[in-house]
Write an enzyme that holds these catalytic residues in place. Structure first.
Site, short mmCIF file in Angstrom:
data_model
loop_
_atom_site.label_atom_id
_atom_site.label_comp_id
_atom_site.label_asym_id
_atom_site.label_seq_id
_atom_site.Cartn_x
_atom_site.Cartn_y
_atom_site.Cartn_z
N CYS A 33 8.02 16.09 -20.19
CA CYS A 33 7.50 17.29 -20.36
C CYS A 33 6.55 17.61 -19.16
O CYS A 33 5.32 18.06 -19.32
CB CYS A 33 6.68 17.50 -21.62
SG CYS A 33 8.06 17.43 -22.99
N ARG A 59 5.92 7.81 -8.17
CA ARG A 59 5.94 8.13 -6.68
C ARG A 59 6.03 9.61 -6.11
O ARG A 59 5.38 10.18 -5.68
CB ARG A 59 6.63 7.12 -5.78
CG ARG A 59 6.18 5.63 -5.71
CD ARG A 59 6.64 4.74 -4.60
NE ARG A 59 6.20 5.17 -3.34
CZ ARG A 59 6.57 5.66 -2.49
NH1 ARG A 59 7.72 6.23 -2.62
NH2 ARG A 59 6.01 6.06 -1.27
N GLU A 100 0.05 -9.13 4.96
CA GLU A 100 0.37 -9.16 3.68
C GLU A 100 1.54 -7.85 3.31
O GLU A 100 1.30 -6.73 2.62
CB GLU A 100 -0.75 -8.78 2.70
CG GLU A 100 -1.87 -9.60 2.87
CD GLU A 100 -3.11 -9.37 2.39
OE1 GLU A 100 -4.02 -10.12 2.48
OE2 GLU A 100 -3.44 -8.20 2.19
N PRO A 101 2.56 -8.11 3.81
CA PRO A 101 3.85 -7.13 3.50
C PRO A 101 4.29 -6.99 2.08
O PRO A 101 4.16 -8.21 1.53
CB PRO A 101 5.01 -7.32 4.59
CG PRO A 101 4.69 -8.89 4.67
CD PRO A 101 3.26 -9.22 4.67
N GLY A 102 4.37 -5.83 1.55
CA GLY A 102 5.00 -5.76 -0.08
C GLY A 102 6.32 -4.83 0.13
O GLY A 102 7.25 -5.28 -0.23
N TYR A 123 6.98 -0.51 -6.02
CA TYR A 123 6.06 0.51 -6.66
C TYR A 123 6.76 1.43 -7.67
O TYR A 123 6.16 2.73 -7.89
CB TYR A 123 5.17 1.20 -5.56
CG TYR A 123 4.45 0.42 -4.90
CD1 TYR A 123 3.12 -0.16 -5.19
CD2 TYR A 123 4.87 0.47 -3.27
CE1 TYR A 123 2.69 -0.65 -4.31
CE2 TYR A 123 3.94 -0.31 -2.74
CZ TYR A 123 2.76 -1.20 -3.13
OH TYR A 123 1.99 -2.00 -2.41
#
Length: 479
Positions: A395, A364, A309-311, A425
């Site tokens: 802020c 991230r 299941e690579p993403g 992501y």
């Protein structure tokens, strides 16, 4: 390792940027899919997510072919799912299926997008640690190929939904192999004290309960040890431990267990420094195939069909984000102070470069301390490299897009910046913090650009607020 202070601060590293990214021969502008960065921001706005369709397709194909070729070498087959949580929209789902990948979803919303893309439900896998009854019932009713059982409670829920639909539902059981991936704690998903899966020691008992349900077809175990993993040791050890329980499961089932899903999590290079360590998918595929074949022989079971299941490794480096510089300012550093960060390479000043996005379009760095590589996209410069930190407009002092990199020291307001490897992501984790609209996503290919996800407007965000003009019911709902 090349010292970034002496490297070309205009260079586009093909190991980090999409494969078609290059500098134009006349103006020096960054081009992606044969389109200038400024052409894209002029047409679609800034900030802007840009995905190179050819690069995404080529990478999907490369990963699928490597994993399937190595599976065939040891006498089995492999299904490669695209982990859509990395980035999903209708167009991307279609690209992945076109390139021979199945689709992994983790919510009712992701399932809805995959179905809207025309993905055959039979090639969809449905994950999630808290799938609602409604989500399960919909997945079963539309014919989702495999549902991954994450907790004991889900066994009964999926079995009931399958009985009601008159189906026999394929299921996998997610387990934790106990292998601790070498990654950020929040990205390690197979240690014991976390929300996903069940302890491997519980697998026989839980599989026995699955086998007792006539409406369920148990096809194998699933394990995902984490994300953004560079070392292959963890994958190999996890595969060995999972196969170690297959003889006991085969005895319960009265037949060999047909499949084994080893998850994904292959890391990518976000910076040139990481590019020297990033794993080669061909090496990972070969080593995983070897350990599966060797362990299957050792424990006396047939080699199962494999699934992956690579993403991030599929879509991450196919995307960049374009920003416009608003302000810059220089800040003196601690210099020889012992508290100074050695990664700043002894610089006495840091140039803060503020852009028109930030943690709302790339969470991230704030979540994981992730770092990125940045380049001026609208021009080249002969100015000496300067230590920079690219920050957003929110802020929060932690609103950092690029923790540290070196750009030409004459970076200035109005410049277009390109941050590499933002395909995974970034849009998926985006928010409207400070009521900043989420940017659009544009796909580029062979000199053409097309919108694949619409951006938001301030008017749309304001319209979400409930006004006093709406009728309020006694229970607090509105009509």
């Amino acid at each position: 390792m090349t010292d970034p202070r002496t490297a070309d601060a205009n260079a586009i590293d093909a190991r980090v940027f999409p494969s078609t990214a290059r500098r134009g021969s006349q103006c020096g502008q960054l081009k992606l899919g044969d389109l200038r960065a400024t052409e894209l921001t002029e047409q679609f706005g800034s900030p802007l997510y840009v995905v190179d369709e050819d690069a995404a397709r080529a990478r999907a194909r490369e990963i699928r072919e490597a994993l399937q070729a190595e599976a065939a070498r040891i006498g089995t087959a492999a299904t490669v799912y695209y982990a859509s949580k990395a980035f999903l929209c209708v167009e991307v789902a279609r690209w992945m299926v076109d390139e021979g990948l199945a689709i992994d979803v983790a919510s009712g919303g992701e399932l809805a997008v995959a179905l809207a893309a025309g993905v055959d439900p039979a090639v969809i896998g449905f994950h999630g640690n808290n799938k609602s009854v409604a989500e399960i019932e919909r997945a079963v009713s539309v014919g989702v190929g495999t549902i991954i059982i994450d907790s004991e409670i889900e066994t009964g829920r999926i079995a009931a939904a399958a009985r009601a639909a008159g189906r026999r539902q394929r299921v996998r059981l997610r387990v934790n192999s106990g292998v601790h991936a070498s990654t950020h704690d929040f990205l390690a998903t197979s240690h014991e004290d976390q929300k996903f899966g069940q302890p491997l020691s519980e697998a026989p008992r839980l599989v026995a309960a699955i086998l007792a349900e006539d409406s369920l077809e148990f096809v194998g175990l699933h394990c995902h040890i984490g994300s953004q993993i560079f070392a292959t040791d963890g994958f190999r050890e996890s595969a060995r431990r999972l196969l170690g329980v297959y003889p006991a499961l085969a005895e319960l089932a009265g037949a060999p267990i047909p499949e084994l899903n080893l998850g994904g999590g292959f890391g990518i290079a976000y910076t040139s420094a990481q590019a020297e360590e990033a794993p080669d998918v061909a090496v990972i595929a070969r080593e995983l195939a070897d350990i599966v074949a060797e362990t299957s022989a050792e424990v006396g079971v047939p080699i199962p069909k494999l699934a992956f299941e690579p993403g991030r490794s599929v879509i991450g480096q196919s995307g960049i984000t374009l920003y416009t510089v608003g302000t810059t300012k220089s800040v003196r550093l601690a210099g020889s102070d012992a508290a100074a960060d050695p990664a700043d390479l002894g610089a006495s000043e840091r140039l803060y470069v503020s852009v028109d996005g930030g943690m709302s379009d790339n969470a991230r760095p704030a979540l994981y301390g992730a770092d990125y590589q940045v380049r001026i996209a609208n021009r080249v410069s002969e100015a000496a490299p300067a230590l920079v930190r690219v920050v957003g407009k929110h802020c929060e002092s932690g609103d950092i897009v690029v923790q540290r990199d070196f750009l030409p020291g004459d970076v200035q307001p109005g410049d277009t910046l390109a941050v590499a490897a933002t395909g995974a992501y970034c849009w998926s984790l985006a928010s409207n913090y400070n009521y900043v609209p989420r940017p659009a996503v544009v796909a580029v290919r062979s000199g053409e650009a097309r919108l694949i996800v619409r951006g938001q407007t301030e008017d749309e965000l304001v319209a979400q607020s409930v006004t006093g003009d709406e009728t309020t019911l006694q229970n607090g709902a509105t009509k």
